[in-house]
Write an enzyme that holds these catalytic residues in place. Structure first.
Site, PDB file in Angstrom:
ATOM      1  CE1 TYR A 172      49.603 116.467 134.249  1.00 56.36           C
ATOM      2  CE2 TYR A 172      50.827 118.517 134.469  1.00 56.36           C
ATOM      3  CZ  TYR A 172      50.274 117.530 133.676  1.00 56.36           C
ATOM      4  OH  TYR A 172      50.379 117.606 132.310  1.00 56.36           O
ATOM      5  NE  ARG A 205      44.831 115.272 134.654  1.00 55.24           N
ATOM      6  CZ  ARG A 205      45.606 114.724 133.708  1.00 55.24           C
ATOM      7  NH1 ARG A 205      46.720 115.329 133.335  1.00 55.24           N
ATOM      8  NH2 ARG A 205      45.274 113.592 133.145  1.00 55.24           N
ATOM      9  CD  GLN A 223      47.348 106.864 123.773  1.00 57.45           C
ATOM     10  OE1 GLN A 223      47.691 107.867 123.164  1.00 57.45           O
ATOM     11  NE2 GLN A 223      46.284 106.171 123.430  1.00 57.45           N
ATOM     12  CG  ASN A 224      43.876 106.536 129.875  1.00 61.60           C
ATOM     13  OD1 ASN A 224      44.028 107.303 128.933  1.00 61.60           O
ATOM     14  ND2 ASN A 224      42.881 105.676 129.948  1.00 61.60           N
ATOM     15  CG  ASP A 273      42.938 106.782 134.679  1.00 59.16           C
ATOM     16  OD1 ASP A 273      43.225 105.573 134.762  1.00 59.16           O
ATOM     17  OD2 ASP A 273      42.244 107.244 133.762  1.00 59.16           O
ATOM     18  CG  HIS A 300      51.374 109.128 127.335  1.00 57.92           C
ATOM     19  ND1 HIS A 300      50.260 109.454 126.603  1.00 57.92           N
ATOM     20  CD2 HIS A 300      52.349 108.881 126.416  1.00 57.92           C
ATOM     21  CE1 HIS A 300      50.530 109.398 125.306  1.00 57.92           C
ATOM     22  NE2 HIS A 300      51.797 109.039 125.163  1.00 57.92           N
ATOM     23  CB  THR A 327      43.247 106.217 121.839  1.00 63.71           C
ATOM     24  OG1 THR A 327      44.273 107.159 121.502  1.00 63.71           O
ATOM     25  CG2 THR A 327      43.378 104.978 120.970  1.00 63.71           C
ATOM     26  CB  ALA A 385      35.066 101.781 126.267  1.00 60.41           C
TER      27      ALA A 385
HETATM   28  P1  OAD Z   1      41.534 111.933 123.405  1.00 60.45           P
HETATM   29  O1  OAD Z   1      40.757 112.807 124.332  1.00 60.45           O
HETATM   30  O2  OAD Z   1      42.321 112.560 122.320  1.00 60.45           O
HETATM   31  O3  OAD Z   1      40.558 110.897 122.699  1.00 60.45           O
HETATM   32  C1  OAD Z   1      39.621 110.150 123.423  1.00 60.45           C
HETATM   33  C2  OAD Z   1      38.836 109.307 122.440  1.00 60.45           C
HETATM   34  O4  OAD Z   1      37.931 108.514 123.181  1.00 60.45           O
HETATM   35  C3  OAD Z   1      37.997 110.116 121.435  1.00 60.45           C
HETATM   36  O5  OAD Z   1      38.225 109.614 120.126  1.00 60.45           O
HETATM   37  C4  OAD Z   1      36.552 109.864 121.881  1.00 60.45           C
HETATM   38  O6  OAD Z   1      35.641 109.784 120.792  1.00 60.45           O
HETATM   39  C5  OAD Z   1      36.674 108.510 122.562  1.00 60.45           C
HETATM   40  N1  OAD Z   1      35.678 108.263 123.613  1.00 60.45           N
HETATM   41  C6  OAD Z   1      35.114 109.145 124.476  1.00 60.45           C
HETATM   42  N2  OAD Z   1      34.279 108.526 125.298  1.00 60.45           N
HETATM   43  C7  OAD Z   1      34.298 107.204 124.987  1.00 60.45           C
HETATM   44  C8  OAD Z   1      33.631 106.034 125.485  1.00 60.45           C
HETATM   45  N3  OAD Z   1      32.778 106.090 126.499  1.00 60.45           N
HETATM   46  N4  OAD Z   1      33.904 104.847 124.896  1.00 60.45           N
HETATM   47  C9  OAD Z   1      34.779 104.761 123.855  1.00 60.45           C
HETATM   48  N5  OAD Z   1      35.428 105.825 123.338  1.00 60.45           N
HETATM   49  C10 OAD Z   1      35.199 107.036 123.893  1.00 60.45           C
HETATM   50  O7  OAD Z   1      42.458 111.002 124.336  1.00 60.45           O
HETATM   51  P2  OAD Z   1      43.721 110.121 123.965  1.00 60.45           P
HETATM   52  O8  OAD Z   1      43.600 109.551 122.600  1.00 60.45           O
HETATM   53  O9  OAD Z   1      43.921 109.195 125.099  1.00 60.45           O
HETATM   54  O10 OAD Z   1      49.118 112.589 126.261  1.00 60.45           O
HETATM   55  O11 OAD Z   1      44.860 111.195 123.978  1.00 60.45           O
HETATM   56  C11 OAD Z   1      46.174 110.756 123.735  1.00 60.45           C
HETATM   57  C12 OAD Z   1      47.161 111.587 124.500  1.00 60.45           C
HETATM   58  O12 OAD Z   1      46.946 112.967 124.207  1.00 60.45           O
HETATM   59  C13 OAD Z   1      47.002 111.545 126.004  1.00 60.45           C
HETATM   60  O13 OAD Z   1      47.604 110.408 126.591  1.00 60.45           O
HETATM   61  C14 OAD Z   1      47.708 112.785 126.422  1.00 60.45           C
HETATM   62  C15 OAD Z   1      47.170 113.750 125.399  1.00 60.45           C
HETATM   63  O14 OAD Z   1      47.997 114.759 125.039  1.00 60.45           O
HETATM   64  C16 OAD Z   1      49.962 113.100 127.162  1.00 60.45           C
HETATM   65  O15 OAD Z   1      49.588 113.680 128.165  1.00 60.45           O
HETATM   66  C17 OAD Z   1      51.394 112.858 126.833  1.00 60.45           C
END
Ligand code: OAD
Length: 237
Positions: free
Chosen positions: A55, A58, A90-91, A93, A108, A176, A219
């Site tokens: 961490y 990061r 959920q980010n 950052d 988160h 997400t 996005a």
């Molecule tokens: P993921 O990495 O699971 O998903 C990211 C999503 O963003 C994917 O579906 C990609 O297709 C999409 N993506 C990538 N680049 C993109 C762009 N330029 N524009 C639009 N979409 C794009 O990340 P999260 O869903 O955020 O939790 O993950 C959820 C949680 O899982 C995180 O907060 C973390 C992790 O475990 C904890 O740390 C508690």
């Protein structure tokens, strides 16, 4: 599209174009680390040095990235939207706040916050936690952990988020994968409340079929388009 009360959920995809790796992409953050080695309370108890270093790296990398057009557009919507508005991320950052978002909840946790296990205080934090620095609140050394919600822990602000979802009429999930609960279930709560639900993602997520509309693409292009359309419709009303 008529909207008054908006809830937006963002995930790692909103920061991808800033150069922050997503969790489950090919350049995934967990590369070289199993999730259970760095993102569980058990891992921290067993190998605190490894988890702190992960961490710390990061947190240090945040200085090398900047908000992109999607963060900027969401900050504009927050500034200019006269109705109810909540951005839930959920980010961990800090790109939403650096873009200017204010009505924002980090469900988160945050890289730039440290949680003292001695006194319970959460303090703004910029540097490393490795080496066991003293807690700014109580002075205890070596008791601070990253203020991040790990697997098996309860996300923050769930009551406030639930209230906003239950009252919203537009819900938008951006970047997400829809794999991690409870965030993956927000679309159900919003639908139940009668909200129109839009997903913006590079590809349809696991929850795509639950949304009324999917917008597929980056996005950085699609979020500014949505924000412009919302604000123009509002101005014309
Ligand atoms: P993921 O990495 O699971 O998903 C990211 C999503 O963003 C994917 O579906 C990609 O297709 C999409 N993506 C990538 N680049 C993109 C762009 N330029 N524009 C639009 N979409 C794009 O990340 P999260 O869903 O955020 O939790 O993950 C959820 C949680 O899982 C995180 O907060 C973390 C992790 O475990 C904890 O740390 C508690």
């Amino acid at each position: 599209m008529k909207a008054e009360r908006i809830v937006i959920l963002t995930g790692a995809g909103v920061s991808a174009e800033s150069g922050v790796p997503t969790f489950r992409g090919p350049d995934g953050l967990w590369e070289g680390h199993r999730v259970e080695d760095v993102a569980t309370p058990e891992a921290f108890a067993a190998r605190p040095g490894v988890v702190q270093a992960f961490y710390d790296a990061r947190r240090a990398r945040l200085a090398e990235v900047a908000p992109n057009a999607a963060h900027d557009a969401l900050a504009r919507l927050d500034r200019e939207w006269p109705g109810e508005f909540l951005l839930v991320t959920q980010n961990v950052d800090d790109l939403h706040e650096r873009a200017g978002s204010r009505r924002l909840l980090h469900m988160h946790g945050e890289l730039k916050s440290a949680w003292c296990l001695a006194c319970g205080a959460r303090s703004p934090w910029e540097g490393p936690l490795a080496g066991g620095p003293a807690c700014p609140a109580c002075g205890a050394k070596g008791r601070m952990r990253p203020d991040i919600v790990w697997f098996g822990e309860i996300p923050y602000h769930l009551d406030a988020i639930d209230q906003a979802l239950a009252a919203c009429d537009l819900f938008v999930a951006i970047g997400t994968s829809g794999l991690v609960y409870p965030a993956a279930g927000f679309v159900e709560t919003a639908r139940f409340a009668g909200a129109y639900c839009i997903e913006i993602n590079l590809e349809p997520s696991d929850m795509a079929s639950r949304f009324h509309e999917q917008r597929t693409g980056p996005a950085g292009r699609l979020v500014p388009e949505l924000v412009e359309a919302l604000l123009s419709a509002r101005a014309a009303a």
